[in-house]
Design an enzyme around this catalytic site. Structure first.
Site, mmCIF file in Angstrom:
data_model
loop_
_atom_site.group_PDB
_atom_site.id
_atom_site.type_symbol
_atom_site.label_atom_id
_atom_site.label_comp_id
_atom_site.label_asym_id
_atom_site.label_seq_id
_atom_site.Cartn_x
_atom_site.Cartn_y
_atom_site.Cartn_z
ATOM 1 N N SER B 157 0.838 -1.199 0.000
ATOM 2 C CA SER B 157 0.000 0.000 0.000
ATOM 3 C C SER B 157 0.877 1.255 0.000
ATOM 4 O O SER B 157 1.790 1.360 -0.820
ATOM 5 C CB SER B 157 -0.929 -0.061 1.215
ATOM 6 N N ARG B 227 -11.716 5.993 10.303
ATOM 7 C CA ARG B 227 -11.244 4.618 10.283
ATOM 8 C C ARG B 227 -12.316 3.653 9.762
ATOM 9 O O ARG B 227 -12.014 2.707 9.036
ATOM 10 C CB ARG B 227 -10.814 4.217 11.704
ATOM 11 N N ASP B 322 -8.895 -6.165 -4.744
ATOM 12 C CA ASP B 322 -8.481 -4.869 -4.188
ATOM 13 C C ASP B 322 -9.002 -3.764 -5.101
ATOM 14 O O ASP B 322 -8.533 -3.609 -6.219
ATOM 15 C CB ASP B 322 -6.944 -4.838 -4.103
ATOM 16 N N HIS B 355 -8.163 -4.907 -0.338
ATOM 17 C CA HIS B 355 -6.856 -4.272 -0.151
ATOM 18 C C HIS B 355 -6.093 -4.898 1.027
ATOM 19 O O HIS B 355 -4.874 -5.024 1.007
ATOM 20 C CB HIS B 355 -7.055 -2.776 0.073
ATOM 21 N N ASP B 356 -6.839 -5.297 2.043
ATOM 22 C CA ASP B 356 -6.237 -5.915 3.230
ATOM 23 C C ASP B 356 -5.502 -7.216 2.930
ATOM 24 O O ASP B 356 -4.754 -7.716 3.775
ATOM 25 C CB ASP B 356 -7.320 -6.219 4.271
#
Lengths: 209, 379
Positions: B157, B227, B322, B355-356
């Site tokens: 990232s 968040r 992602d 994405h994680d």
């Protein structure tokens, strides 16, 4: 590389020392690793299979995850000396377009494929009335990746239509051996065909079809 | 809490801090007269100092990338999946350095730190830091540790962007560059998400224009919202469906606005636990570093030109689900490297984790990563 497939060994002899090579459907990277180690060749392999990508990395071969059916738009014109595709053209959705793409990004193309004109295939269709299977073509018609099978004559007809010049041709059997009767009647006795190609000097803008 | 440390863990680790007294000139035109960087190391530096690997962290992580601080720790460092004995970044072979970036809030100099000029926390007066500033500060840390050339610089990232910047700014100082789930710059959509996150913080009444430390409070709701929004973009739709579905916490709907669905509970938990460990001013800074990153901008927006002088060998990895930094963004980096005939390999990993995924123990991902790392010579 002790057990380099004969078609790969033949291709290696066709490729000049120090060339820059793109290998479409490079598998585990055997050909590129061999060319790097024996002929100081540089280049990239394109591959879609996860396991093969890991094997290429283990062989220190540059490999790019690519679906060949999407074309070669990431590559500039004439950026390679050779674009190689072994035993993959019969799995491509538009083989004619990919052939043109190969000769756009490469000065020469090298293609190998299983020849359906081989006598065994003709016999099994003529007498058995079923789609031929062989060691070079082991799958049944309904679960095969080989959606665009052709004979030597079919392939050469396509090259003619696309203004592609055949620079060199060879045929080998399923054990990748060659013999005098294959050389005499390649479309009948050759199980695997190998071609070295280039665009005819005057490039056409649009394909004929 | 591990009863015994797993055999493939780097074990118990302790961070170290180095104080830099040479002023650091920043992209924004300001200069930090002095600063501290906190970092951890795993493995052993070899005699030739040639087996060092730098880990660059993403938006909200820090220097604690692997191992445990104590046997009471519930969780190991954030990239313990990939760093440790026999893991892709094998600490039996490599000396791994992981730092908290400048502007951070976990021990390196940042908005929470005391401004020597005023004797008060920097707060909103802390200069905006860019990816290039980070790389410059990381290079100085390398000097302190006696590392003139990294075997590899690696990041996921925003960390991948730092790795890319390293290859551009210090081509001779790294042999390999591993860029995971990154992009050559943010899209308008990416920047839009960051802006909503920032607005959540900036509009929280407890933000006090960034001086909330003096008011003995934190913009809790704003940071939490930021968040929560971030987490939605780090997961894929399929990943969320698999993880939560429409499951209800109490098995029935209550016709109210309290937590009912599991996904609400997850987001609230992630948001609120984040507030306890992260600083809102740092969050603002990190999102700006992301927005500004665009190495091609200095080369007429030509990424190939920006990468023309890199010398490192590249491994680029992306993940199919992602959508924050999609595979097509990674491919832009690959294409620019191919254009320059650089050594590059690219793998697109099938994964539903979004994405994680770059933090997850996905077998195929780890195998690809490890296959590449094993070929890196440590001499």
């Amino acid at each position: 590389m002790m057990d380099l497939r004969t078609d790969l060994a033949l291709i290696s002899e066709w490729i000049a020392e120090g060339s820059h090579v793109l290998d479409l459907g490079c598998g585990d990277g055997t050909l590129l690793a061999h060319l790097r180690d024996t002929r100081s060749v540089t280049g990239y392999g394109l591959e879609i299979d996860d396991d093969n990508i890991a094997l290429c990395l283990q062989a220190r071969v540059n490999v790019i995850h690519t679906d060949l059916n999407q074309g070669l738009s990431d590559f500039a014109d004439d950026s390679f000396d050779y674009v190689v595709m072994t035993q993959a053209i019969q799995t491509i959705h538009h083989p004619d377009k990919l052939l043109m793409e190969m000769l756009r990004v490469g000065r020469q193309g090298i293609v190998t494929f299983p020849n359906v004109g081989h006598w065994h295939a003709r016999v099994s269709l003529f007498f058995g009335g079923v789609m031929p299977t062989s060691r070079a073509l082991p799958s049944e018609w309904y679960d095969t990746e080989n959606i665009h099978l052709c004979t030597l004559r079919d392939f050469e007809k396509l090259c003619e239509e696309l203004d592609i010049e055949v620079l060199q041709r060879a045929v080998v059997d399923k054990r990748h051996h060659s013999s005098w009767f294959m050389r005499l009647m390649p479309n009948l006795f050759g199980e695997i065909a190998l071609y070295r190609l280039r665009s005819k000097p005057v490039k056409r803008i649009y394909p004929k079809k | 809490m591990p009863d015994i440390l797993p055999p493939d863990s780097v074990g118990l680790v302790t961070p170290q801090t180095h104080k830099f007294s040479t002023p650091l000139a920043l992209d924004c035109g300001r200069t930090l007269p002095s600063y501290e960087l906190i970092y951890e190391t795993y493995g052993t530096l070899n005699k030739n100092h040639s087996n060092a690997i730098l880990i660059c962290h993403a938006l909200s992580s820090d220097h604690h990338a692997a191992g445990y601080y104590s046997m009471q720790d519930k969780k190991p460092g954030w990239w313990d999946t990939c760093i440790g004995p026999s893991k892709p970044i094998d600490t039996n072979r490599f000396f791994v350095v992981s730092l908290n970036n400048l502007g951070g809030c976990q021990g390196s100099t940042g908005p929470k730190s005391i401004n020597p000029d005023t004797g008060k926390p920097y707060g909103p007066d802390f200069p905006i830091i860019t990816v290039r500033d980070w790389v410059k500060s990381q290079a100085r840390l390398g000097d302190v540790l006696g590392i003139s050339q990294w075997a590899a610089v690696i990041g996921g990232s925003l960390g991948g962007m730092q790795a890319l910047q390293w290859a551009i700014d210090y081509p001779k100082h790294l042999r390999h560059c591993v860029v995971i789930a990154a992009a050559p710059k943010l899209t308008a959509q990416n920047i839009a998400f960051n802006e909503v996150a920032r607005q959540a913080i900036l509009s929280d009444p407890e933000f006090h224009a960034g001086h909330y430390y003096q008011h003995d409070t934190v913009p809790r709701r704003g940071l939490m919202l930021a968040r929560m929004l971030g987490h939605i973009t780090y997961l894929s739709e399929l990943g969320m469906r698999k993880k939560f579905g429409r499951e209800l916490r109490e098995g029935k709907i209550n016709f109210g606005f309290d937590v009912e669905f599991q996904v609400e509970s997850y987001l609230r938990y992630q948001g609120s636990s984040f507030v306890d460990r992260f600083d809102a001013n740092t969050y603002l800074l990190m999102t700006k570093a992301l927005d500004y990153f665009d190495p091609a901008s200095e080369h007429n927006n030509n990424l190939s030109a920006a990468l023309a002088k890199v010398l490192a060998q590249f491994l680029i990895i992306s993940f199919t689900s992602d959508w924050r930094f999609s595979p097509s963004r990674s491919r832009q980096i690959v294409k620019a490297l191919l254009y320059n005939t650089k050594n590059v390999s690219y793998a697109e990993i099938k994964a539903h984790e979004g994405h994680d995924a770059f933090l997850m123990p996905i077998p195929h991902y780890l195998r690809i990563f490890k296959s590449y790392m094993q070929q890196i010579e440590d001499e």
